[in-house]
Write an enzyme that holds these catalytic residues in place. Sequence first.
Site, PDB file in Angstrom:
ATOM      1  N   LYS A  55     -23.370 -15.708  -0.423  1.00  0.00           N
ATOM      2  CA  LYS A  55     -24.805 -15.499  -0.196  1.00  0.00           C
ATOM      3  C   LYS A  55     -25.431 -14.457  -1.117  1.00  0.00           C
ATOM      4  O   LYS A  55     -24.852 -13.396  -1.352  1.00  0.00           O
ATOM      5  CB  LYS A  55     -25.015 -15.044   1.250  1.00  0.00           C
ATOM      6  N   GLY A  60     -15.295  -2.877   0.603  1.00  0.00           N
ATOM      7  CA  GLY A  60     -16.613  -2.257   0.748  1.00  0.00           C
ATOM      8  C   GLY A  60     -16.891  -1.202  -0.301  1.00  0.00           C
ATOM      9  O   GLY A  60     -17.998  -1.122  -0.851  1.00  0.00           O
ATOM     10  N   GLY A 111     -12.763  -8.070  -1.540  1.00  0.00           N
ATOM     11  CA  GLY A 111     -11.750  -8.789  -0.767  1.00  0.00           C
ATOM     12  C   GLY A 111     -11.452 -10.192  -1.250  1.00  0.00           C
ATOM     13  O   GLY A 111     -10.327 -10.511  -1.644  1.00  0.00           O
ATOM     14  N   ARG A 121       0.824  -1.220   0.000  1.00  0.00           N
ATOM     15  CA  ARG A 121       0.000   0.000   0.000  1.00  0.00           C
ATOM     16  C   ARG A 121       0.849   1.257   0.000  1.00  0.00           C
ATOM     17  O   ARG A 121       0.490   2.258  -0.616  1.00  0.00           O
ATOM     18  CB  ARG A 121      -0.913   0.036   1.223  1.00  0.00           C
TER      19      ARG A 121
HETATM   20  P1  AMP Z   1     -18.187 -13.468  -0.698  1.00  0.00           P
HETATM   21  O1  AMP Z   1     -17.448 -12.919   0.484  1.00  0.00           O
HETATM   22  O2  AMP Z   1     -19.668 -13.254  -0.648  1.00  0.00           O
HETATM   23  O3  AMP Z   1     -17.573 -13.068  -2.018  1.00  0.00           O
HETATM   24  O4  AMP Z   1     -18.074 -15.056  -0.583  1.00  0.00           O
HETATM   25  C1  AMP Z   1     -16.877 -15.723  -0.714  1.00  0.00           C
HETATM   26  C2  AMP Z   1     -17.007 -17.051  -0.064  1.00  0.00           C
HETATM   27  O5  AMP Z   1     -17.980 -17.821  -0.727  1.00  0.00           O
HETATM   28  C3  AMP Z   1     -15.734 -17.841  -0.118  1.00  0.00           C
HETATM   29  O6  AMP Z   1     -15.282 -18.006   1.188  1.00  0.00           O
HETATM   30  C4  AMP Z   1     -16.139 -19.178  -0.716  1.00  0.00           C
HETATM   31  O7  AMP Z   1     -15.585 -20.284  -0.051  1.00  0.00           O
HETATM   32  C5  AMP Z   1     -17.645 -19.164  -0.525  1.00  0.00           C
HETATM   33  N1  AMP Z   1     -18.312 -20.044  -1.498  1.00  0.00           N
HETATM   34  C6  AMP Z   1     -18.305 -19.952  -2.817  1.00  0.00           C
HETATM   35  N2  AMP Z   1     -19.000 -20.956  -3.382  1.00  0.00           N
HETATM   36  C7  AMP Z   1     -19.458 -21.722  -2.389  1.00  0.00           C
HETATM   37  C8  AMP Z   1     -20.261 -22.904  -2.327  1.00  0.00           C
HETATM   38  N3  AMP Z   1     -20.703 -23.499  -3.427  1.00  0.00           N
HETATM   39  N4  AMP Z   1     -20.561 -23.409  -1.110  1.00  0.00           N
HETATM   40  C9  AMP Z   1     -20.097 -22.793   0.004  1.00  0.00           C
HETATM   41  N5  AMP Z   1     -19.350 -21.677   0.017  1.00  0.00           N
HETATM   42  C10 AMP Z   1     -19.030 -21.152  -1.169  1.00  0.00           C
END
Ligand code: AMP
Length: 398
Positions: A198, A378, A355, A37
């Site tokens: 999610k 964010g 991230g 950074r």
């Molecule tokens: P996000 O922070 O919303 O971008 O989510 C990233 C996280 O989603 C990572 O830690 C991945 O391990 C998880 N992830 C992605 N695909 C799956 C899946 N099919 N089942 C469970 N976790 C998942």
Amino acid sequence: MRQFKTIDDLDLAGKTVLVRCDLNVPMKDGAVSDATRLERSALTLNDLAAAGARVCVLSHFGRPKGQRVPEMSLKPVAEAFAEVLGRPVAFAADCVGPEAEAVVGGLKDGDVCVLENLRFHAEEEKNDADFAAKLAALGDIYVNDAFSVSHRAHASTEAIARILPAAAGRLMQAELDALAQALEAPEHPVAAVVGGAKVSTKMEVLGNLVAKVDLLIIGGGMANTFLHAQGINVGKSLCEHDMADAAKDILARAEAAGCEVALPVDAVIAREFKEGAPSDVVDARAVPDDAMILDAGPVTVKHLAERLKDCRTLVWNGPLGAFEIKPFDDATNELALAAAALTQAGTLTSVAGGGDTVAALVNAGVHTEFSYVSAAGGAFLEWLEGKDLPGVAILRAA
Ligand code: AMP
């Protein structure tokens, strides 16, 4: 035409320039453990110093919540900065008041100083006008080089830019130019990859993207919710059953906007969520009740990589699978490699951020082969949601 000023638009010689940086570097045993950074921030500081400005760096560090927390002092960061810049960096033990005034007052043209953690004052995060006025009184010009904190209206990102002439620093300039190229005035067809855990955390992102992109690729755990919403059994997969209607709404909005949505047609499944767990590839419509989807399957990836060949722009946030656990990083790696190759061949502008996305692209070994990878978490997500970030909006108004 850019909608904001850059440091090239300013008369800098002999002026004191307050530069908002993000010096939130990783520390270990009281010393900076990763200076990336600082190296990136050096671009703006060197340009300002070379133009004869007196450079005064403002930054937060950690979350001291308005208290003076010695472990969150920027002093060791200022020392590391001196090494990176190859020149002395003065340090003021407070960011406003007599100590700051004395250090800033002692600067000569081309000199650099760092002021103590802005967040030692609660007024910083309250976007307090009086505190911003105290900061502003230290300089003649304000430069924002911290996109990663510009989704927050804080005194050092928003209120101060109402007082002093304001411009974007080099990092901010590069970030805003890349983002504009990706969604504001992109070359079509535009594809977006939205993956991750999610749906509930990315509803606004999906809602914004269906109105802007031609192809929306949904992957990761959130794709399971979309499959479930279409009546497909996803077994024990991560799935937000209560988001089924929200997923259906996104699909309807996509259809109305002429945006094609691509969901996995095959999946890598396992019975356990751990490294090396026995896995199988199945049709996305044939997931057994006791299995969970942990990655998109090879047919899906091959099809998506083909589709990217016709696209001119790609925005990417979130992995296609549980990429931290091998072999469930395969789909993310394969599609990232395909996007990187198209970028390098000059047919695709690829912008990624958030991230986990940076970590996933580093894991795929292609983070330097995309057109732009944003380190902002964010702020990048809020931009992807279509929000006007307060620290950026005020630069446009300047
Ligand atoms: P996000 O922070 O919303 O971008 O989510 C990233 C996280 O989603 C990572 O830690 C991945 O391990 C998880 N992830 C992605 N695909 C799956 C899946 N099919 N089942 C469970 N976790 C998942």
